[in-house]
Design a protein around this motif. Sequence first.
Motif: not given
Lengths: 168, 168
Positions: A40, A47-48, A83, A85, A155, A159-162, B5, B7-9, B11-12, B15-16, B19, B22, B45, B52
């Motif tokens: 959840x 996040x991604x 691809x 992830x 990867x 969940x603690x830091x995002x 990959x 893009x993930x890094x 955008x994350x 996000x983080x 964030x 936590x 979502x 969340x």
Amino acid sequence: MSAIQKNLVEKNEEYASKFTKGHLALPPAKAYLVLTCMDARIDPAAAFGIDLGDAHVIRNAGASAKDAQRSIIISEQLLGTKEILLVKHTGCDMLTFSNEDAHGLVKKNLGASAAAEIGTLNFLPFSDLEQAVRDDVEFIKKTETIPKDVTVSGWVYEVETGKVKQIV
Amino acid sequence: MSAIQKNLVEKNEEYASKFTKGHLALPPAKAYLVLTCMDARIDPAAAFGIDLGDAHVIRNAGASAKDAQRSIIISEQLLGTKEILLVKHTGCDMLTFSNEDAHGLVKKNLGASAAAEIGTLNFLPFSDLEQAVRDDVEFIKKTETIPKDVTVSGWVYEVETGKVKQIV
């Protein structure tokens, strides 16, 4: 209607009233798929960084590649994704129990015929998070049902830091 | 690192950096689970109003209840969820092929040993969307591994309009 169903209807009305993406095609525009956990505390789109229409998102307990095999084959063979992830996460419930625990709970809470119904179902728990990421990436790379030209990376999401970090 | 990959890094990181969640607990705060399709055009979502930490989200090809059984049992027996929203959608790829088609593709594209690897795997396609929702709700209600006091409802999400409607 339950409170949870009411929440769905009300929030969806709001979402639909501003919806402008009805033209998107069926195959993911960026031809990739994200496999992550049902937990959840994970919002994969946010996040991604997944824009609507760009990627398949498969979610199950523990982000298990084995459990996702049917969906992955459909994603690649029918919808052309190239691809993967794979994202597991800290604090995953799959780190907290064994197959014996889960079967014991089913028997205790639901009875012998429920236990018989699932037989020897593998709940796919794991005891080492980063090793589980490596094992699942290996599983995907080894299975003959996934073409060798598919790029696979693994990867961990905290969940603690995002934050995500790459394992493999 | 591939573009996907990267893009993930990137955008994350964004996000983080903002964030603030936590502290959320492992069990879903609102004790429900949403089972929906992996389709790229669905953002559960946003479209279904899930904050969340509130709900498990299981996603597979076609929002199949059978395929989600392991995850549903874990959600209910180990993490205490008490309600299931099953959401299939218009324009689902599962409406467009048969088991024979999928097995044929695997054999043609990946070869005989890949075909042997999956044996008689059921890809779980369906030909009538609303009937498939009813069938899967029925499957969940009948299986002994899901307690009788779990509330189950079935919905269709329209990828053309962003709207959900209740089927059962």
